[in-house]
Design an enzyme around this catalytic site. Sequence first.
Site, PDB file in Angstrom:
ATOM      1  N   ASP A  30      10.888  -4.130   8.296  1.00 45.12           N
ATOM      2  CA  ASP A  30      10.107  -4.947   7.999  1.00 45.12           C
ATOM      3  C   ASP A  30      10.080  -6.641   8.422  1.00 45.12           C
ATOM      4  O   ASP A  30      11.291  -6.690   8.566  1.00 45.12           O
ATOM      5  CB  ASP A  30       9.850  -5.195   6.386  1.00 45.12           C
ATOM      6  CG  ASP A  30       8.493  -5.977   6.083  1.00 45.12           C
ATOM      7  OD1 ASP A  30       8.002  -5.402   5.251  1.00 45.12           O
ATOM      8  OD2 ASP A  30       8.601  -7.203   6.225  1.00 45.12           O
ATOM      9  N   ILE A  31       9.493  -7.038   9.087  1.00 45.30           N
ATOM     10  CA  ILE A  31       9.487  -8.228   9.901  1.00 45.30           C
ATOM     11  C   ILE A  31       9.849  -9.264   8.855  1.00 45.30           C
ATOM     12  O   ILE A  31      10.514 -10.425   9.435  1.00 45.30           O
ATOM     13  CB  ILE A  31       8.175  -8.458  10.787  1.00 45.30           C
ATOM     14  CG1 ILE A  31       8.421  -9.270  12.068  1.00 45.30           C
ATOM     15  CG2 ILE A  31       7.181  -9.234   9.909  1.00 45.30           C
ATOM     16  CD1 ILE A  31       7.505  -9.375  12.972  1.00 45.30           C
ATOM     17  N   ASN A  86       1.975  -0.874  -2.296  1.00 42.58           N
ATOM     18  CA  ASN A  86       0.831  -1.750  -2.642  1.00 42.58           C
ATOM     19  C   ASN A  86      -0.446  -1.364  -2.374  1.00 42.58           C
ATOM     20  O   ASN A  86      -0.553  -0.737  -1.163  1.00 42.58           O
ATOM     21  CB  ASN A  86       1.266  -3.156  -2.479  1.00 42.58           C
ATOM     22  CG  ASN A  86       2.407  -3.694  -2.687  1.00 42.58           C
ATOM     23  OD1 ASN A  86       2.921  -3.326  -3.687  1.00 42.58           O
ATOM     24  ND2 ASN A  86       3.076  -4.613  -2.006  1.00 42.58           N
ATOM     25  N   HIS A  92      -1.343  -6.876  -4.284  1.00 35.45           N
ATOM     26  CA  HIS A  92      -0.457  -7.665  -3.151  1.00 35.45           C
ATOM     27  C   HIS A  92      -0.394  -7.019  -1.999  1.00 35.45           C
ATOM     28  O   HIS A  92       0.323  -7.182  -0.982  1.00 35.45           O
ATOM     29  CB  HIS A  92       0.959  -7.839  -3.731  1.00 35.45           C
ATOM     30  CG  HIS A  92       0.863  -8.583  -4.800  1.00 35.45           C
ATOM     31  ND1 HIS A  92       0.386 -10.072  -4.986  1.00 35.45           N
ATOM     32  CD2 HIS A  92       1.116  -8.401  -6.176  1.00 35.45           C
ATOM     33  CE1 HIS A  92       0.522 -10.646  -6.296  1.00 35.45           C
ATOM     34  NE2 HIS A  92       1.009  -9.510  -7.107  1.00 35.45           N
ATOM     35  N   GLN A  93      -1.430  -6.092  -1.561  1.00 41.04           N
ATOM     36  CA  GLN A  93      -1.440  -5.439  -0.388  1.00 41.04           C
ATOM     37  C   GLN A  93      -2.093  -6.269   0.656  1.00 41.04           C
ATOM     38  O   GLN A  93      -3.183  -6.785   0.732  1.00 41.04           O
ATOM     39  CB  GLN A  93      -2.237  -4.198  -0.337  1.00 41.04           C
ATOM     40  CG  GLN A  93      -2.373  -3.374   1.011  1.00 41.04           C
ATOM     41  CD  GLN A  93      -3.128  -1.905   1.076  1.00 41.04           C
ATOM     42  OE1 GLN A  93      -4.050  -1.950   0.190  1.00 41.04           O
ATOM     43  NE2 GLN A  93      -2.858  -1.460   2.009  1.00 41.04           N
ATOM     44  N   HIS A  99       1.496   2.098   3.474  1.00 37.62           N
ATOM     45  CA  HIS A  99       2.818   2.085   3.557  1.00 37.62           C
ATOM     46  C   HIS A  99       3.728   1.897   2.313  1.00 37.62           C
ATOM     47  O   HIS A  99       3.319   1.284   1.166  1.00 37.62           O
ATOM     48  CB  HIS A  99       3.344   0.537   4.386  1.00 37.62           C
ATOM     49  CG  HIS A  99       2.670  -0.506   3.572  1.00 37.62           C
ATOM     50  ND1 HIS A  99       1.271  -0.809   4.148  1.00 37.62           N
ATOM     51  CD2 HIS A  99       3.424  -1.533   3.234  1.00 37.62           C
ATOM     52  CE1 HIS A  99       0.941  -1.952   3.225  1.00 37.62           C
ATOM     53  NE2 HIS A  99       2.022  -2.505   2.797  1.00 37.62           N
ATOM     54  N   PHE A 100       4.971   2.427   2.529  1.00 41.61           N
ATOM     55  CA  PHE A 100       5.975   2.436   1.514  1.00 41.61           C
ATOM     56  C   PHE A 100       7.074   1.389   1.951  1.00 41.61           C
ATOM     57  O   PHE A 100       7.549   1.953   2.991  1.00 41.61           O
ATOM     58  CB  PHE A 100       6.514   3.898   1.387  1.00 41.61           C
ATOM     59  CG  PHE A 100       5.286   4.789   0.816  1.00 41.61           C
ATOM     60  CD1 PHE A 100       4.511   5.235   1.554  1.00 41.61           C
ATOM     61  CD2 PHE A 100       5.773   5.139  -0.597  1.00 41.61           C
ATOM     62  CE1 PHE A 100       3.617   6.249   0.779  1.00 41.61           C
ATOM     63  CE2 PHE A 100       4.656   6.132  -1.213  1.00 41.61           C
ATOM     64  CZ  PHE A 100       3.765   6.551  -0.393  1.00 41.61           C
ATOM     65  N   HIS A 101       7.333   0.398   1.044  1.00 42.27           N
ATOM     66  CA  HIS A 101       8.449  -0.388   1.316  1.00 42.27           C
ATOM     67  C   HIS A 101       9.881   0.376   0.789  1.00 42.27           C
ATOM     68  O   HIS A 101       9.792   0.894  -0.633  1.00 42.27           O
ATOM     69  CB  HIS A 101       8.326  -1.669   0.482  1.00 42.27           C
ATOM     70  CG  HIS A 101       7.274  -2.411   0.901  1.00 42.27           C
ATOM     71  ND1 HIS A 101       7.379  -3.624   1.673  1.00 42.27           N
ATOM     72  CD2 HIS A 101       5.903  -2.142   0.551  1.00 42.27           C
ATOM     73  CE1 HIS A 101       6.033  -4.335   1.951  1.00 42.27           C
ATOM     74  NE2 HIS A 101       5.031  -3.576   1.152  1.00 42.27           N
TER      75      HIS A 101
HETATM   76  P1  AMP Z   1       2.148  -5.215   1.593  1.00 43.87           P
HETATM   77  O1  AMP Z   1       2.166  -6.519   0.963  1.00 43.87           O
HETATM   78  O2  AMP Z   1       2.604  -4.298   0.884  1.00 43.87           O
HETATM   79  O3  AMP Z   1       0.765  -5.105   2.387  1.00 43.87           O
HETATM   80  O4  AMP Z   1       3.111  -5.583   2.915  1.00 43.87           O
HETATM   81  C1  AMP Z   1       3.049  -5.672   4.005  1.00 43.87           C
HETATM   82  C2  AMP Z   1       4.483  -5.815   4.885  1.00 43.87           C
HETATM   83  O5  AMP Z   1       4.384  -5.790   6.230  1.00 43.87           O
HETATM   84  C3  AMP Z   1       5.034  -6.929   4.681  1.00 43.87           C
HETATM   85  O6  AMP Z   1       6.383  -6.959   4.159  1.00 43.87           O
HETATM   86  C4  AMP Z   1       5.174  -7.670   5.936  1.00 43.87           C
HETATM   87  O7  AMP Z   1       6.547  -8.454   6.092  1.00 43.87           O
HETATM   88  C5  AMP Z   1       5.240  -6.739   6.760  1.00 43.87           C
HETATM   89  N1  AMP Z   1       4.694  -6.485   8.278  1.00 43.87           N
HETATM   90  C6  AMP Z   1       3.688  -7.431   8.710  1.00 43.87           C
HETATM   91  N2  AMP Z   1       3.649  -7.363   9.914  1.00 43.87           N
HETATM   92  C7  AMP Z   1       4.610  -6.758  10.415  1.00 43.87           C
HETATM   93  C8  AMP Z   1       5.109  -6.394  11.794  1.00 43.87           C
HETATM   94  N3  AMP Z   1       4.557  -6.806  12.899  1.00 43.87           N
HETATM   95  N4  AMP Z   1       6.156  -5.767  11.819  1.00 43.87           N
HETATM   96  C9  AMP Z   1       6.943  -5.296  10.822  1.00 43.87           C
HETATM   97  N5  AMP Z   1       6.478  -5.577   9.451  1.00 43.87           N
HETATM   98  C10 AMP Z   1       5.389  -6.290   9.267  1.00 43.87           C
END
Ligand code: AMP
Length: 136
Positions: A30-31, A86, A92-93, A99-101
């Site tokens: 995650d960035i 999410n 909060h998506q 995607h799975f964190h």
């Molecule tokens: P969500 O709130 O569950 O949709 O989380 C989206 C996640 O994507 C966040 O934790 C961001 O930091 C991550 N994210 C967004 N852009 C990038 C990217 N280019 N590379 C890696 N992670 C990203």
Amino acid sequence: MAETIFKKIIAREIPADIVYEDDDVLAFLDINPLSKGHTLVIPKEPAETLDQLSADAAAAVGRVLPRVAKAVLRATGAKDFNVLQNNGTAAHQAVLHVHFHIIPRAGKDGLGIGWPTQRLEPHEAKLLAQQIKSHL
Ligand code: AMP
């Protein structure tokens, strides 16, 4: 479905720190990590939310999640972690691609979770369970 940043990562149109890839799944850091090792595991299938994902794509992600989680724990030295997924703005998506964190937890590091429980009366629970079952 709209073009998302994750679709661009899958297509290698933008860079990411990729830790795992197979025909159906990609995992990358995650960035904006909530903790060291915060990793995202995504299906390559372009579904916006989990309920729209095919069973095959879900199975492919499910097969990979424990393996990536184990690797993240070994690399970071963390023992505990959350898997967060999410769906939709109210949940909060931010990126509309499933995607799975994987979020390692150590002390106060990482994710803050409110858990405001509500009361569920037995008759309501029975009805609700029946309603959910009728849609499966
Ligand atoms: P969500 O709130 O569950 O949709 O989380 C989206 C996640 O994507 C966040 O934790 C961001 O930091 C991550 N994210 C967004 N852009 C990038 C990217 N280019 N590379 C890696 N992670 C990203």
